[in-house]
Scaffold this active site. Structure first.
Site, PDB file in Angstrom:
ATOM      1  N   GLU A 129       8.323   4.418 -12.049  1.00  0.00           N
ATOM      2  CA  GLU A 129       8.463   3.921 -13.465  1.00  0.00           C
ATOM      3  C   GLU A 129      10.007   4.211 -13.681  1.00  0.00           C
ATOM      4  O   GLU A 129      10.581   3.703 -14.466  1.00  0.00           O
ATOM      5  CB  GLU A 129       7.542   4.362 -14.259  1.00  0.00           C
ATOM      6  N   GLU A 138      -1.659   7.365 -11.123  1.00  0.00           N
ATOM      7  CA  GLU A 138      -2.490   7.658 -12.175  1.00  0.00           C
ATOM      8  C   GLU A 138      -3.855   7.473 -11.847  1.00  0.00           C
ATOM      9  O   GLU A 138      -4.745   8.090 -12.239  1.00  0.00           O
ATOM     10  CB  GLU A 138      -1.938   6.769 -13.270  1.00  0.00           C
TER      11      GLU A 138
HETATM   12  C1  1HE Z   1       3.711  -5.823  -5.292  1.00  0.00           C
HETATM   13  C2  1HE Z   1       3.647  -4.528  -5.850  1.00  0.00           C
HETATM   14  C3  1HE Z   1       3.335  -4.058  -7.152  1.00  0.00           C
HETATM   15  C4  1HE Z   1       3.870  -4.578  -3.486  1.00  0.00           C
HETATM   16  N1  1HE Z   1       3.265  -5.317  -8.058  1.00  0.00           N
HETATM   17  N2  1HE Z   1       3.678  -6.774  -6.236  1.00  0.00           N
HETATM   18  N3  1HE Z   1       4.949  -0.040  -8.431  1.00  0.00           N
HETATM   19  C5  1HE Z   1       6.153   0.190  -7.885  1.00  0.00           C
HETATM   20  O1  1HE Z   1       7.154   0.000  -8.132  1.00  0.00           O
HETATM   21  C6  1HE Z   1       5.764  -0.050  -6.226  1.00  0.00           C
HETATM   22  C7  1HE Z   1       6.440  -1.333  -5.657  1.00  0.00           C
HETATM   23  N4  1HE Z   1       6.019  -1.414  -4.264  1.00  0.00           N
HETATM   24  C8  1HE Z   1       6.749  -0.989  -3.354  1.00  0.00           C
HETATM   25  O2  1HE Z   1       7.591  -0.117  -3.443  1.00  0.00           O
HETATM   26  C9  1HE Z   1       6.175  -1.102  -2.001  1.00  0.00           C
HETATM   27  O3  1HE Z   1       5.598  -2.628  -2.017  1.00  0.00           O
HETATM   28  C10 1HE Z   1       5.324  -0.292  -1.253  1.00  0.00           C
HETATM   29  C11 1HE Z   1       5.968   0.917  -0.818  1.00  0.00           C
HETATM   30  C12 1HE Z   1       4.081   0.344  -2.162  1.00  0.00           C
HETATM   31  C13 1HE Z   1       4.713  -0.817   0.114  1.00  0.00           C
HETATM   32  O4  1HE Z   1       5.889  -1.337   0.939  1.00  0.00           O
HETATM   33  P1  1HE Z   1       5.491  -2.308   2.050  1.00  0.00           P
HETATM   34  O5  1HE Z   1       6.836  -2.783   2.837  1.00  0.00           O
HETATM   35  O6  1HE Z   1       4.385  -2.112   3.002  1.00  0.00           O
HETATM   36  O7  1HE Z   1       5.197  -3.797   1.273  1.00  0.00           O
HETATM   37  P2  1HE Z   1       5.920  -4.815   0.630  1.00  0.00           P
HETATM   38  O8  1HE Z   1       6.408  -6.126   1.665  1.00  0.00           O
HETATM   39  O9  1HE Z   1       7.060  -4.267  -0.348  1.00  0.00           O
HETATM   40  O10 1HE Z   1       5.057  -5.529  -0.338  1.00  0.00           O
HETATM   41  C14 1HE Z   1       4.113  -6.639  -0.063  1.00  0.00           C
HETATM   42  C15 1HE Z   1       3.545  -7.673  -0.883  1.00  0.00           C
HETATM   43  O11 1HE Z   1       3.017  -6.801  -2.116  1.00  0.00           O
HETATM   44  C16 1HE Z   1       4.945  -8.276  -1.414  1.00  0.00           C
HETATM   45  O12 1HE Z   1       4.665  -9.554  -1.869  1.00  0.00           O
HETATM   46  P3  1HE Z   1       4.864 -10.881  -1.129  1.00  0.00           P
HETATM   47  O13 1HE Z   1       4.346 -11.916  -2.007  1.00  0.00           O
HETATM   48  O14 1HE Z   1       6.430 -10.817  -0.987  1.00  0.00           O
HETATM   49  O15 1HE Z   1       4.383 -10.526   0.509  1.00  0.00           O
HETATM   50  C17 1HE Z   1       5.281  -7.256  -2.743  1.00  0.00           C
HETATM   51  O16 1HE Z   1       5.902  -8.010  -3.892  1.00  0.00           O
HETATM   52  C18 1HE Z   1       3.862  -6.927  -3.158  1.00  0.00           C
HETATM   53  N5  1HE Z   1       3.744  -5.935  -4.080  1.00  0.00           N
HETATM   54  N6  1HE Z   1       3.927  -3.830  -4.684  1.00  0.00           N
HETATM   55  C19 1HE Z   1       3.233  -6.444  -7.675  1.00  0.00           C
HETATM   56  N7  1HE Z   1       3.694  -2.955  -7.741  1.00  0.00           N
HETATM   57  C20 1HE Z   1      -0.165   1.490 -16.273  1.00  0.00           C
HETATM   58  S1  1HE Z   1       1.524   1.566 -16.136  1.00  0.00           S
HETATM   59  C21 1HE Z   1       2.054   2.021 -14.488  1.00  0.00           C
HETATM   60  C22 1HE Z   1       3.184   1.464 -14.237  1.00  0.00           C
HETATM   61  C23 1HE Z   1       3.597   1.426 -12.855  1.00  0.00           C
HETATM   62  O17 1HE Z   1       2.700   1.505 -11.905  1.00  0.00           O
HETATM   63  S2  1HE Z   1       5.017   1.259 -12.109  1.00  0.00           S
HETATM   64  C24 1HE Z   1       5.205   1.378 -10.483  1.00  0.00           C
HETATM   65  C25 1HE Z   1       4.864  -0.042  -9.843  1.00  0.00           C
END
Ligand code: 1HE
Length: 257
Positions: free
Chosen positions: A131, A111
């Site tokens: 989402e 977005e």
């Molecule tokens: C996060 C987030 C997040 C990572 N919020 N903490 N977005 C999503 O559903 C995407 C969610 N994220 C992922 O699918 C993956 O993290 C990625 C593909 C982006 C990257 O993967 P990777 O293997 O490089 O990293 P990771 O091990 O998944 O994440 C590293 C850290 O970032 C980990 O935290 P840690 O404390 O365990 O190290 C994750 O929890 C954290 N992290 N993404 C919070 N999104 C205005 S409305 C909009 C609505 C949306 O955007 S919904 C989609 C949300």
């Protein structure tokens, strides 16, 4: 105005705005969204173009899901409106914005990218709208802006099936205007920003503020609005100087190289 997850650097006429929350994949917390809004509200007058990029292996993982607590419908609506206000400043702010994309460009990250005027993606980029599988909906303007890039049918498919587009397919679908080798998106975005910064500011303003509105108008209204902004642009002293430069052989010709 300073936020630990947002770094702003000025290089002559270019503002470089970098998400610096790599440990959380540049997930957009409420504080970070508000900092982005403030950054665009407070760009110095000398800035002519901006580049947005993200530190670490991913551009942006979207909404900070750890902040997604129980909100009632009214709070959820206001949260979405806060995103709208911030991304409105990106799209309709003072200067064209070029997004340098790599890795994940997902959810709210897509977005944010779609509110920018030019998207440069490197070969590691991938696009998704998780989402659909998280039980929520886009709330950062995605349902307005993303169909304009790729069409409502592709967006519907992405959200219904969790489809992920890679960089090459994404460029073909219309997410990005430029596809570059891995690791070079920022350099290309900066090069484009420097080019954009040389345009007459009024032309850039017309492209940012008039073109998207004209494109939404019925043709008859659009033609009329176009005539107004065309008249304003061509009456500016800068247009007169630039036209004289061309006619007297001082300006570059259009070249295919
Ligand atoms: C996060 C987030 C997040 C990572 N919020 N903490 N977005 C999503 O559903 C995407 C969610 N994220 C992922 O699918 C993956 O993290 C990625 C593909 C982006 C990257 O993967 P990777 O293997 O490089 O990293 P990771 O091990 O998944 O994440 C590293 C850290 O970032 C980990 O935290 P840690 O404390 O365990 O190290 C994750 O929890 C954290 N992290 N993404 C919070 N999104 C205005 S409305 C909009 C609505 C949306 O955007 S919904 C989609 C949300």
């Amino acid at each position: 105005m300073n936020h630990p997850d947002l770094h702003i650097e000025l290089r002559e006429h270019i503002a470089i705005i970098r998400l610096t929350r790599a440990a959380k994949r540049n997930a957009l917390s409420d504080g970070l969204i508000l900092a982005l809004r403030d950054a665009f509200d407070n760009l110095p007058d000398t800035v002519r173009a901006a580049v947005i990029d993200g530190e670490g292996p991913h551009f942006c993982a979207g909404l900070d899901l750890s902040e997604l607590q129980e909100r009632d419908a009214g709070q959820g609506m206001r949260h979405s409106r806060m995103w709208h206000a911030a991304l409105e400043r990106v799209q309709y702010g003072p200067v064209p914005v070029i997004a340098a994309l790599h890795g994940a460009v997902v959810g709210g990250g897509l977005e944010l990218a779609s509110a920018c005027h030019i998207r440069v993606a490197d070969a590691s980029t991938f696009y998704a709208l998780p989402e659909g599988s998280r039980g929520i909906f886009v709330g950062g303007g995605g349902s307005v802006r993303i169909p304009k890039l790729i069409g409502a049918a592709r967006m519907t498919d992405m959200m219904l099936t969790g489809r992920v587009y890679n960089a090459e397919d994404g460029e073909r679908a219309g997410f990005a205007q430029y596809l570059v080798p891995e690791g070079t998106a920022f350099d290309k975005a900066l090069e484009l920003a420097q080019r954009v910064a040389q345009n007459a500011p009024l032309t850039n303003y017309a492209l940012m503020h008039a073109l998207p509105r004209i494109a939404e108008q019925p043709a008859d209204h659009g033609f009329f609005t176009e005539s107004l902004i065309a008249g304003i642009a061509q009456a500016s002293p800068e247009a007169k100087t630039r036209l004289a430069d061309f006619l007297e052989g001082r300006a570059a010709k259009v070249s295919k190289d």
